[in-house]
Scaffold this motif. Sequence first.
Motif, PDB file in Angstrom:
ATOM      1  N   ASN A 187       0.830  -1.202   0.000  1.00  0.00           N
ATOM      2  CA  ASN A 187       0.000   0.000   0.000  1.00  0.00           C
ATOM      3  C   ASN A 187       0.863   1.249   0.000  1.00  0.00           C
ATOM      4  O   ASN A 187       1.903   1.295   0.649  1.00  0.00           O
ATOM      5  CB  ASN A 187      -0.892   0.040   1.249  1.00  0.00           C
ATOM      6  N   LEU A 188       0.390   2.275  -0.706  1.00  0.00           N
ATOM      7  CA  LEU A 188       1.057   3.570  -0.673  1.00  0.00           C
ATOM      8  C   LEU A 188       0.704   4.275   0.632  1.00  0.00           C
ATOM      9  O   LEU A 188      -0.267   3.923   1.296  1.00  0.00           O
ATOM     10  CB  LEU A 188       0.616   4.419  -1.866  1.00  0.00           C
ATOM     11  N   GLY A 189       1.470   5.274   1.005  1.00  0.00           N
ATOM     12  CA  GLY A 189       1.152   6.068   2.182  1.00  0.00           C
ATOM     13  C   GLY A 189       2.140   5.927   3.312  1.00  0.00           C
ATOM     14  O   GLY A 189       2.140   6.727   4.241  1.00  0.00           O
ATOM     15  N   GLY A 190       2.967   4.907   3.272  1.00  0.00           N
ATOM     16  CA  GLY A 190       3.999   4.739   4.291  1.00  0.00           C
ATOM     17  C   GLY A 190       3.462   4.328   5.646  1.00  0.00           C
ATOM     18  O   GLY A 190       2.285   3.998   5.819  1.00  0.00           O
ATOM     19  N   THR A 191       4.354   4.367   6.613  1.00  0.00           N
ATOM     20  CA  THR A 191       4.027   3.967   7.987  1.00  0.00           C
ATOM     21  C   THR A 191       2.925   4.829   8.567  1.00  0.00           C
ATOM     22  O   THR A 191       2.005   4.325   9.210  1.00  0.00           O
ATOM     23  CB  THR A 191       5.292   4.048   8.867  1.00  0.00           C
ATOM     24  N   CYS A 192       2.996   6.130   8.350  1.00  0.00           N
ATOM     25  CA  CYS A 192       2.022   7.049   8.949  1.00  0.00           C
ATOM     26  C   CYS A 192       0.592   6.673   8.574  1.00  0.00           C
ATOM     27  O   CYS A 192      -0.271   6.550   9.436  1.00  0.00           O
ATOM     28  CB  CYS A 192       2.310   8.483   8.516  1.00  0.00           C
ATOM     29  N   LEU A 193       0.350   6.485   7.301  1.00  0.00           N
ATOM     30  CA  LEU A 193      -1.011   6.180   6.852  1.00  0.00           C
ATOM     31  C   LEU A 193      -1.436   4.763   7.204  1.00  0.00           C
ATOM     32  O   LEU A 193      -2.565   4.535   7.643  1.00  0.00           O
ATOM     33  CB  LEU A 193      -1.127   6.390   5.341  1.00  0.00           C
ATOM     34  N   ASN A 194      -0.558   3.814   7.054  1.00  0.00           N
ATOM     35  CA  ASN A 194      -0.960   2.418   7.132  1.00  0.00           C
ATOM     36  C   ASN A 194      -0.943   1.801   8.520  1.00  0.00           C
ATOM     37  O   ASN A 194      -1.799   0.985   8.841  1.00  0.00           O
ATOM     38  CB  ASN A 194      -0.100   1.591   6.169  1.00  0.00           C
ATOM     39  N   VAL A 195       0.025   2.145   9.351  1.00  0.00           N
ATOM     40  CA  VAL A 195       0.105   1.508  10.674  1.00  0.00           C
ATOM     41  C   VAL A 195       0.467   2.472  11.798  1.00  0.00           C
ATOM     42  O   VAL A 195       0.576   2.062  12.950  1.00  0.00           O
ATOM     43  CB  VAL A 195       1.124   0.330  10.686  1.00  0.00           C
ATOM     44  N   GLY A 196       0.657   3.729  11.486  1.00  0.00           N
ATOM     45  CA  GLY A 196       1.134   4.668  12.490  1.00  0.00           C
ATOM     46  C   GLY A 196       0.120   5.732  12.854  1.00  0.00           C
ATOM     47  O   GLY A 196      -0.877   5.475  13.521  1.00  0.00           O
ATOM     48  N   CYS A 197       0.386   6.924  12.388  1.00  0.00           N
ATOM     49  CA  CYS A 197      -0.376   8.117  12.789  1.00  0.00           C
ATOM     50  C   CYS A 197      -1.879   7.996  12.544  1.00  0.00           C
ATOM     51  O   CYS A 197      -2.685   8.242  13.445  1.00  0.00           O
ATOM     52  CB  CYS A 197       0.129   9.341  12.019  1.00  0.00           C
ATOM     53  N   ILE A 198      -2.254   7.654  11.332  1.00  0.00           N
ATOM     54  CA  ILE A 198      -3.674   7.665  10.965  1.00  0.00           C
ATOM     55  C   ILE A 198      -4.477   6.612  11.720  1.00  0.00           C
ATOM     56  O   ILE A 198      -5.514   6.943  12.321  1.00  0.00           O
ATOM     57  CB  ILE A 198      -3.850   7.546   9.444  1.00  0.00           C
ATOM     58  N   PRO A 199      -4.051   5.352  11.761  1.00  0.00           N
ATOM     59  CA  PRO A 199      -4.814   4.381  12.543  1.00  0.00           C
ATOM     60  C   PRO A 199      -4.876   4.758  14.027  1.00  0.00           C
ATOM     61  O   PRO A 199      -5.925   4.610  14.664  1.00  0.00           O
ATOM     62  CB  PRO A 199      -4.061   3.062  12.357  1.00  0.00           C
ATOM     63  N   SER A 200      -3.769   5.277  14.557  1.00  0.00           N
ATOM     64  CA  SER A 200      -3.747   5.689  15.966  1.00  0.00           C
ATOM     65  C   SER A 200      -4.732   6.819  16.229  1.00  0.00           C
ATOM     66  O   SER A 200      -5.468   6.805  17.217  1.00  0.00           O
ATOM     67  CB  SER A 200      -2.343   6.134  16.375  1.00  0.00           C
ATOM     68  N   LYS A 201      -4.753   7.803  15.336  1.00  0.00           N
ATOM     69  CA  LYS A 201      -5.664   8.940  15.511  1.00  0.00           C
ATOM     70  C   LYS A 201      -7.126   8.517  15.360  1.00  0.00           C
ATOM     71  O   LYS A 201      -8.001   9.046  16.050  1.00  0.00           O
ATOM     72  CB  LYS A 201      -5.313  10.053  14.530  1.00  0.00           C
ATOM     73  N   ALA A 202      -7.383   7.572  14.466  1.00  0.00           N
ATOM     74  CA  ALA A 202      -8.758   7.081  14.309  1.00  0.00           C
ATOM     75  C   ALA A 202      -9.228   6.411  15.599  1.00  0.00           C
ATOM     76  O   ALA A 202     -10.354   6.652  16.064  1.00  0.00           O
ATOM     77  CB  ALA A 202      -8.844   6.115  13.136  1.00  0.00           C
ATOM     78  N   LEU A 203      -8.380   5.584  16.185  1.00  0.00           N
ATOM     79  CA  LEU A 203      -8.740   4.926  17.450  1.00  0.00           C
ATOM     80  C   LEU A 203      -8.829   5.926  18.590  1.00  0.00           C
ATOM     81  O   LEU A 203      -9.707   5.828  19.457  1.00  0.00           O
ATOM     82  CB  LEU A 203      -7.733   3.820  17.781  1.00  0.00           C
ATOM     83  N   LEU A 204      -7.926   6.899  18.612  1.00  0.00           N
ATOM     84  CA  LEU A 204      -7.952   7.925  19.652  1.00  0.00           C
ATOM     85  C   LEU A 204      -9.252   8.717  19.602  1.00  0.00           C
ATOM     86  O   LEU A 204      -9.857   9.000  20.645  1.00  0.00           O
ATOM     87  CB  LEU A 204      -6.753   8.866  19.504  1.00  0.00           C
ATOM     88  N   THR A 205      -9.698   9.059  18.408  1.00  0.00           N
ATOM     89  CA  THR A 205     -10.964   9.780  18.270  1.00  0.00           C
ATOM     90  C   THR A 205     -12.119   8.973  18.857  1.00  0.00           C
ATOM     91  O   THR A 205     -12.960   9.513  19.594  1.00  0.00           O
ATOM     92  CB  THR A 205     -11.236  10.114  16.792  1.00  0.00           C
ATOM     93  N   SER A 206     -12.145   7.687  18.562  1.00  0.00           N
ATOM     94  CA  SER A 206     -13.212   6.834  19.104  1.00  0.00           C
ATOM     95  C   SER A 206     -13.155   6.777  20.626  1.00  0.00           C
ATOM     96  O   SER A 206     -14.191   6.850  21.297  1.00  0.00           O
ATOM     97  CB  SER A 206     -13.097   5.420  18.526  1.00  0.00           C
ATOM     98  N   THR A 207     -11.956   6.663  21.182  1.00  0.00           N
ATOM     99  CA  THR A 207     -11.844   6.596  22.642  1.00  0.00           C
ATOM    100  C   THR A 207     -12.193   7.926  23.290  1.00  0.00           C
ATOM    101  O   THR A 207     -12.711   7.950  24.408  1.00  0.00           O
ATOM    102  CB  THR A 207     -10.441   6.135  23.088  1.00  0.00           C
ATOM    103  N   GLU A 208     -11.929   9.028  22.598  1.00  0.00           N
ATOM    104  CA  GLU A 208     -12.339  10.339  23.133  1.00  0.00           C
ATOM    105  C   GLU A 208     -13.860  10.447  23.200  1.00  0.00           C
ATOM    106  O   GLU A 208     -14.407  10.984  24.162  1.00  0.00           O
ATOM    107  CB  GLU A 208     -11.750  11.465  22.287  1.00  0.00           C
ATOM    108  N   HIS A 209     -14.538   9.942  22.184  1.00  0.00           N
ATOM    109  CA  HIS A 209     -16.007   9.930  22.215  1.00  0.00           C
ATOM    110  C   HIS A 209     -16.507   9.057  23.377  1.00  0.00           C
ATOM    111  O   HIS A 209     -17.434   9.448  24.102  1.00  0.00           O
ATOM    112  CB  HIS A 209     -16.589   9.412  20.891  1.00  0.00           C
TER     113      HIS A 209
END
Length: 111
Positions: free
Chosen positions: A35-57
């Motif tokens: 997949n394109l997008g590197g670590t940030c998109l695929n397993v780092g920043c973006i997945p972490s932020k998506a989960l963080l948003t859910s936990t904040e809710h």
Amino acid sequence: MFDVTVIGAGPAGYVFALKAAQLGLKVALVEKDSNLGGTCLNVGCIPSKALLTSTEHFHFIAHSAASHGIRVGKPEADIPALLARKDKVVNQLRKGVETLVSKRGITVFRG
């Protein structure tokens, strides 16, 4: 024959490739992962932020909603649903990167 070859399709690589293509260069983009997008998109920043948003809710509902006049029962985490949402976010962004690269005529080499 390519004018420029970009190694790595992370945030810097794919953006550089897009700009080079925009400037009229024939671009090859080499990515070791599927997949394109590197670590940030695929397993780092973006997945972490998506989960963080859910936990904040979740935290808001559990600890603060009542002070806003919102009454709810005891919240429960549905881990498979949280992970499915995270995957959906990541997949949408992956598709966006793939579309941008494709529309600019960039040749992608994977592996």
